[in-house]
Design a protein around this motif. Structure first.
Motif, mmCIF file in Angstrom:
data_model
loop_
_atom_site.group_PDB
_atom_site.id
_atom_site.type_symbol
_atom_site.label_atom_id
_atom_site.label_comp_id
_atom_site.label_asym_id
_atom_site.label_seq_id
_atom_site.Cartn_x
_atom_site.Cartn_y
_atom_site.Cartn_z
ATOM 1 N N ASN A 206 -0.269 10.104 -4.009
ATOM 2 C CA ASN A 206 0.723 9.129 -4.479
ATOM 3 C C ASN A 206 1.924 9.819 -5.127
ATOM 4 N N ASN A 210 5.828 9.906 -3.475
ATOM 5 C CA ASN A 210 7.035 9.530 -4.222
ATOM 6 C C ASN A 210 8.062 10.656 -4.211
ATOM 7 N N LYS A 260 11.601 0.152 -3.933
ATOM 8 C CA LYS A 260 11.721 0.443 -2.501
ATOM 9 C C LYS A 260 11.669 -0.856 -1.694
ATOM 10 N N GLY A 269 1.363 2.779 -6.066
ATOM 11 C CA GLY A 269 1.068 4.213 -6.119
ATOM 12 C C GLY A 269 0.839 4.755 -7.530
HETATM 13 MG MG LIG Z 1 4.695 5.470 -4.477
#
Ligand SMILES: [Mg+2]
Ligand SMILES: Nc1ncnc2c1ncn2[C@@H]1O[C@H](COP(=O)(O)OP(=O)(O)OP(=O)(O)O)[C@@H](O)[C@H]1O
Length: 318
Positions: A206, A210, A260, A269
Motif C-alpha cells: 500500500n 501510493n 484519487k 490503502g
Molecule cells: Mg493507496
C-alpha cells in the motif's frame, strides 16, 4: 425561568426582612412580629421554592431523556454500521473468492506470453500491462477483504527484509515504465520480526502503491530498514512526489478518504496499513512538508506480550 423564580424568592425574603426592620425602626421588633412575618412571607417563599424545585426536576428529567435518546441513536448508528460492514465483508469475501482464481490465471498466462514473445516488444509490453493491472486488482481485493472482514492470522518469526524484496519486485516493471528509481537499503542481519508476512506485505504494498501513484512522470523511491537498537525495527518508504498538502494530511488514514479518481483509489490503502501496523504492536508515521512524502512503520521485533504459541491477534475492528 430558574433565574426568575430564584429572583422572586429572594425578593420576597428581602422584602419581608425590610418590612420587619422598617416597621420596628431597626431595633424594636418582637418575637410575635418576627413570627407573623415568617408566616406571611414564608408561605410565599415556600410556594416559590416548590415551583423552583419542580421546574428544576422537570428540566433535569428532560435533559436526561435527551441524553438517553442521543445514546440510543448512537447505538443504532453503530449497529447499522456493523451490519453494513458485515454485509460488505460477505460481499467482499465472495467477490475475492471469485476473482482470485481468474486473476491468478490471468497473471500466469500474461507472464508466459511475456516470456514467449521476446522478439515482439510491443506484445511483451502489453502482457506486462496485463500483469500490472491484475496485480493492482489483487491489491484492491485484499484491502477490501482486510477492511471488511479481518482474518485471524498466524504470527511467526519472519524476515522483513525478504518481505520487502518480494513486495518491491511486484512494482519492478511499473517503476521502470514510469522512470522511477528504486533506492533499497535493507539490513538483512537483524530483520527478523514476529509478524504475519502476508499482512506486512500488504502494508508495504500500500505504501509503495501510493509512492508510485505520486510520481506518474518518474522520480525516486527509497525504502530502507532502520534498527534503532531499542528492540524495534523501522521500515521507511520515501518518495520524491509532490508531497501531501496540509488540508489532506489529517485525513489520509481515514477509511475511504481519497484524492484519487474512482478507478484509481478506494481510500483504503493507508487505513489498512495503519491497522496492520497497530495489530503488530507498531505505529505508522508520516512526514510531508513541501516536496516528497515519507512514511515510517515502527514494529516491535517481538510484541510486548506475545500471544501464546503464535496465537492469532489480528483484532476485529469492523
Ligand atoms: Mg493507496
Ligand atoms: N506518497 C504519497 N504522496 C502523496 N499523497 C499521498 C501519498 N500517500 C497517500 N497520499 C494521499 O493520501 C490519500 C489516501 O491514501 P490511501 O492509500 O489510503 O488511499 P488511495 O491511495 O487514495 O486509494 P487505495 O490505496 O485504496 O487505492 C491519497 O488519496 C493521497 O491523497
Amino acid at each position: 425561568m430558574l433565574v426568575v423564580l430564584t429572583a422572586l424568592t429572594l425578593s420576597v425574603l428581602v422584602w419581608g426582612v425590610f418590612q420587619l426592620v422598617v416597621s420596628n425602626y431597626f431595633l424594636e421588633f418582637t418575637i410575635q412580629e418576627v413570627h407573623a412575618m415568617f408566616v406571611s412571607h414564608g408561605l410565599v417563599c415556600a410556594v416559590l421554592l416548590s415551583a423552583w424545585a419542580a421546574f428544576f426536576i422537570l428540566r433535569s428529567r428532560k435533559k436526561f431523556e435527551a441524553e438517553i435518546a442521543e445514546k440510543e441513536a448512537q447505538f443504532d448508528d453503530r449497529m447499522a454500521q456493523a451490519e453494513k460492514m458485515a454485509a460488505i465483508g460477505q460481499i467482499a469475501a465472495g467477490v475475492a473468492h471469485q476473482l482470485n482464481t481468474p486473476l491468478g490465471s490471468i497473471m500466469l498466462t500474461a507472464e508466459m506470453i511475456a516470456e514467449e514473445v521476446n522478439g515482439n516488444a510491443e506484445l511483451k509490453e502489453e502482457s506486462r500491462k496485463i500483469i500490472r493491472n491484475a496485480n493492482y486488482c489483487k491489491g484492491v481485493v485484499r484491502n477490501l477483504l482486510l477492511y471488511a472482514k479481518p482474518q485471524k492470522q498466524e504470527f511467526k518469526e519472519e524476515s522483513v527484509c525478504f518481505i520487502i524484496r518480494r513486495t518491491v519486485s511486484l512494482f519492478d516493471h511499473e517503476m521502470k515504465k514510469r522512470g522511477i528509481r528504486m533506492n533499497m537499503s535493507v539490513d538483512c542481519k537483524e530483520c527478523a520480526v514476529f509478524c504475519n508476512g502476508n499482512l506486512i506485505e500488504q502494508l508495504i504494498f500500500n505504501l509503495l502503491q501510493n509512492a508510485v501513484d505520486a510520481q506518474p512522470n518518474g522520480g525516486e523511491i527509497s525504502i530502507r530498514t532502520i534498527i534503532p537498537g531499542d528492540g524495534s525495527l523501522k521500515i521507511s518508504v520515501r518518495d520524491a512526489g509532490p508531497g501531501i498538502s496540509g488540508d489532506v494530511l489529517p485525513h489520509i488514514f481515514e477509511p475511504f478518504y481519497t484524492t484519487k479518481s474512482v478507478e484509481k483509489g478506494t481510500g483504503l490503502g493507508l487505513a489498512i496499513a495503519k491497522r496492520i501496523a497497530e495489530d503488530h504492536g507498531g505505529v505508522i508515521d508520516v512526514e510531508s512538508a513541501g516536496k516528497g512524502s515519507s512514511f515510517t512503520v515502527t514494529l516491535p521485533a517481538r510484541p510486548a506480550s506475545p500471544t501464546p504459541a503464535g496465537a492469532p491477534h489480528f483484532h476485529d475492528h469492523a
